[in-house]
Design a protein around this motif. Structure first.
Motif, PDB file in Angstrom:
ATOM      1  N   THR A 149       0.835  -1.206   0.000  1.00 21.59           N
ATOM      2  CA  THR A 149       0.000   0.000   0.000  1.00 21.59           C
ATOM      3  C   THR A 149       0.866   1.252   0.000  1.00 21.59           C
ATOM      4  N   VAL A 152       2.577   1.670  -3.618  1.00 20.40           N
ATOM      5  CA  VAL A 152       1.763   2.223  -4.712  1.00 20.40           C
ATOM      6  C   VAL A 152       1.349   3.668  -4.439  1.00 20.40           C
ATOM      7  N   LYS A 153       1.278   4.035  -3.168  1.00 21.41           N
ATOM      8  CA  LYS A 153       0.931   5.411  -2.814  1.00 21.41           C
ATOM      9  C   LYS A 153       2.081   6.364  -3.119  1.00 21.41           C
ATOM     10  N   ARG A 156       4.618   6.130  -8.169  1.00 19.99           N
ATOM     11  CA  ARG A 156       3.544   5.996  -9.149  1.00 19.99           C
ATOM     12  C   ARG A 156       4.003   5.442 -10.491  1.00 19.99           C
ATOM     13  N   LEU A 176      -4.043  -3.783  -5.668  1.00 19.39           N
ATOM     14  CA  LEU A 176      -3.421  -2.458  -5.599  1.00 19.39           C
ATOM     15  C   LEU A 176      -2.466  -2.251  -6.770  1.00 19.39           C
ATOM     16  N   ASP A 179      -4.397  -1.842 -10.075  1.00 18.53           N
ATOM     17  CA  ASP A 179      -5.134  -0.582 -10.193  1.00 18.53           C
ATOM     18  C   ASP A 179      -4.212   0.638 -10.323  1.00 18.53           C
ATOM     19  N   ASN A 180      -2.971   0.496  -9.864  1.00 15.55           N
ATOM     20  CA  ASN A 180      -2.067   1.651  -9.851  1.00 15.55           C
ATOM     21  C   ASN A 180      -0.921   1.568 -10.853  1.00 15.55           C
ATOM     22  N   TYR A 181      -0.599   0.368 -11.316  1.00 13.08           N
ATOM     23  CA  TYR A 181       0.527   0.193 -12.234  1.00 13.08           C
ATOM     24  C   TYR A 181       0.063  -0.450 -13.538  1.00 13.08           C
TER      25      TYR A 181
END
Length: 346
Positions: A149, A152-153, A156, A176, A179-181
């Motif tokens: 967490t 990914v926060k 980016r 996670l 959805d982020n990478y």
């Protein structure tokens, strides 16, 4: 005298730059002590000081802080701490507090085998390197979904992620990541035993740029997830060693990955000639294929492989495939004249 001046001011610096780009970090640092002129020449080339390599070293944490405190490492892009000793959360906290600004351009961070690092350490270090692209933390059982967490926060732009052996992360981490990478190119989740179809399916839905996918020793995954690998048009490397639930149907879907170059099917015990023939017909750029330990394949699949992949295949492992009768070195070379390696697993 003029010639000597030109030699010292122009020729020597050019030669030093050419030579030093090929030197190891330790040799480069040693050269700094040779003479003041060489010292000045080396420091005038920032590109020489973009890597810090402390892999397998003792006191790596203190070494890292000392190095990052030097002006020449203010724009470091690559730090390797693989299996370095004495790396734990408090060292990473020291890095952040004393020289965190030096990590602002960091793109590659290797923490493989640093088993004393926890979620807290990941939070601290990722908070200081927003440009990180490659992150590897192989064989760390202290890291959980909390650490991912933070990753990914704070970072980016990750495109290469190695979580191999991180046995305490779950599908939440994969959700996670997916959805982020969405530009992710390489993912290794070897032996992440808490992963299920749900996590992998989210990855395959969102990360269509994947070129490398390592699913080694994930025996609980099923065809429901494997079939979705067909959604990866750029995939080149796929490791499915130990995929006990992979069937010919799943493998036939994977054959849609036309750019596949390396495929490890070791101990995929439900596979037969049907699945391998589908791979041969669909993946005509294969260079490496391991069928090690599969009892359901026979000479038939090798004949078809030879028809489509004889010009590209350089590594083929059929050891333990007792229903392939023609598997001596000479027999395989007749089918695949470019073979140079006959064993992937010892």
């Amino acid at each position: 005298m003029a010639a000597e001046t030109i030699w010292n001011k122009e020729t020597v610096p050019k030669v030093m730059k050419l030579v030093t780009t090929r030197l190891q970090q330790r040799d480069l640092i040693t050269l700094l002590l040779v003479s003041p002129s060489i010292h000045r020449t080396l420091l005038s080339h920032p590109s020489l000081w973009l890597v810090l390599d402390f892999h397998e070293m003792s006191d790596a944490g203190d070494r890292l802080v000392s190095a990052l405190s030097l002006p020449r490492y203010r724009n470091v892009k690559h730090i390797n701490l693989e299996f370095a000793q004495d790396i734990e959360d408090k060292q990473l906290e020291n890095v952040k507090s004393k020289c965190g600004d030096s990590l602002l351009d960091l793109e590659i961070l290797n923490l493989n085998g640093c088993q004393r690092i926890s979620d807290k350490g990941i939070e601290v270090v990722t908070n200081t390197c927003p440009k990180l692209k490659v992150f590897s933390i192989y064989w760390n059982v202290r890291v959980t979904d909390v650490g991912i967490t933070h990753l990914v926060k704070n970072c980016r732009y990750v495109v290469d992620l190695n979580l191999s052996g991180c046995k305490n992360i779950t599908d939440k981490s994969l959700h996670l990541v997916a959805d982020n990478y969405q530009e992710l190119e390489s993912l290794n989740i070897t032996r992440c035993i808490k992963m299920t179809d749900s996590g992998l399916q989210r990855i395959l839905l969102n990360c269509s740029s994947l070129q490398t996918l390592n699913l080694y020793a994930l025996s609980t995954l099923t065809d429901e997830a494997y079939k979705m690998i067909s959604r990866l048009p750029h995939l080149r490397f796929l490791d499915l060693c130990g995929a006990q639930n992979l069937t010919d149907d799943g493998l036939s879907c994977i054959s849609m990955c036309k750019n596949l170059v390396s495929l490890n099917l070791t101990w995929c015990v439900q596979i037969s000639d049907v699945g391998v023939i589908a791979i041969a017909q669909g993946c005509r750029s294969l260079e490496l294929l391991s069928l090690f330990g599969i009892l359901g394949v026979s000479d038939r699949c090798l004949e078809v492989l030879s028809s489509f992949c004889s010009n590209t295949l350089t590594t083929l492992d059929v050891n333990g495939c007792i229903n392939i009768k023609n598997r001596s070195r000479d027999q395989l070379l007749k089918l695949f004249p470019n073979l140079i390696c006959f064993k992937v697993h010892s």
